[in-house]
Write an enzyme that holds these catalytic residues in place. Structure first.
Site, PDB file in Angstrom:
ATOM      1  CG  HIS A  20     -58.065 -16.289  26.513  1.00  0.00           C
ATOM      2  ND1 HIS A  20     -58.201 -17.602  26.288  1.00  0.00           N
ATOM      3  CD2 HIS A  20     -57.651 -15.717  25.667  1.00  0.00           C
ATOM      4  CE1 HIS A  20     -57.751 -17.990  25.038  1.00  0.00           C
ATOM      5  NE2 HIS A  20     -57.196 -16.884  24.496  1.00  0.00           N
ATOM      6  CE  LYS A  44     -56.461 -18.831  15.152  1.00  0.00           C
ATOM      7  NZ  LYS A  44     -56.594 -18.136  16.566  1.00  0.00           N
ATOM      8  NE  ARG A  96     -49.518 -15.236  23.530  1.00  0.00           N
ATOM      9  CZ  ARG A  96     -50.393 -16.407  22.753  1.00  0.00           C
ATOM     10  NH1 ARG A  96     -51.248 -17.025  23.200  1.00  0.00           N
ATOM     11  NH2 ARG A  96     -50.018 -16.244  21.422  1.00  0.00           N
ATOM     12  CB  SER A 134     -56.070 -21.497  23.242  1.00  0.00           C
ATOM     13  OG  SER A 134     -56.554 -20.641  23.813  1.00  0.00           O
TER      14      SER A 134
END
Length: 168
Positions: A20, A44, A96, A134
């Protein structure tokens, strides 16, 4: 009208990773001002509450080369509304992998239909951060692994304290 020289980088940042920070650092060099939007996103089931995530991101970005251009804020509304509220004209997204690309193209398409005046730009993650997520960092921490290659010492302490593992 939204300002195209103002960027908005949204995410959950649960926790904020070196990946990040790489995107934030590079995006802050491209825009006159960059908002980092920390999404509430209770769906989430975040490990860290939104206040902890905002504080962690603020601390981490304070050492970046263009820190004066960066403002961290929380948001719990639609991304398009948060971007408009910030006066940003560009949404920044990090990629990514090809899986990220598929998801992000859908998201940017929806954003474009809701707000054609807001542009989306993609920044490819630096090679050494392409495997950092994460979700993976939290799983490594839960299973007793070393998360120091992915997050700062301060963030690692915060994550481990939430998992009742203490500092490393």
């Amino acid at each position: 009208m939204p300002d195209p020289r103002v960027g908005f980088y949204p995410g959950t940042f649960d926790p904020v990773t070196f990946g990040h920070l790489d995107i934030i650092d590079r995006a802050s060099a491209l825009f006159d001002r960059l908002f980092v939007g920390v999404a509430v996103n209770e769906g989430k089931g975040p490990l860290l509450d939104v206040e902890e995530r905002i504080a962690a991101v603020r601390k981490e970005v304070s050492g970046l080369r263009h820190a004066a251009r960066i403002e961290v804020l929380g948001f719990g509304n639609l991304l398009v509304d948060a971007v408009r509220d910030a006066g940003a004209g560009t949404v920044v997204r990090g990629l990514r992998s090809s899986g990220d690309f598929d998801f992000e193209t859908q998201l940017s398409g929806a954003l474009r239909r809701l707000a054609p005046e807001i542009e989306t730009v993609f920044l490819l993650s630096s090679e050494n951060h392409r495997t950092t997520a994460s979700r993976i960092v939290k799983e490594i921490a839960r299973l007793g692994g070393d998360i120091s290659p992915f997050v700062s010492d301060d963030v690692a302490r915060l994550v481990l304290s939430k998992l009742d593992r203490g500092a490393t």
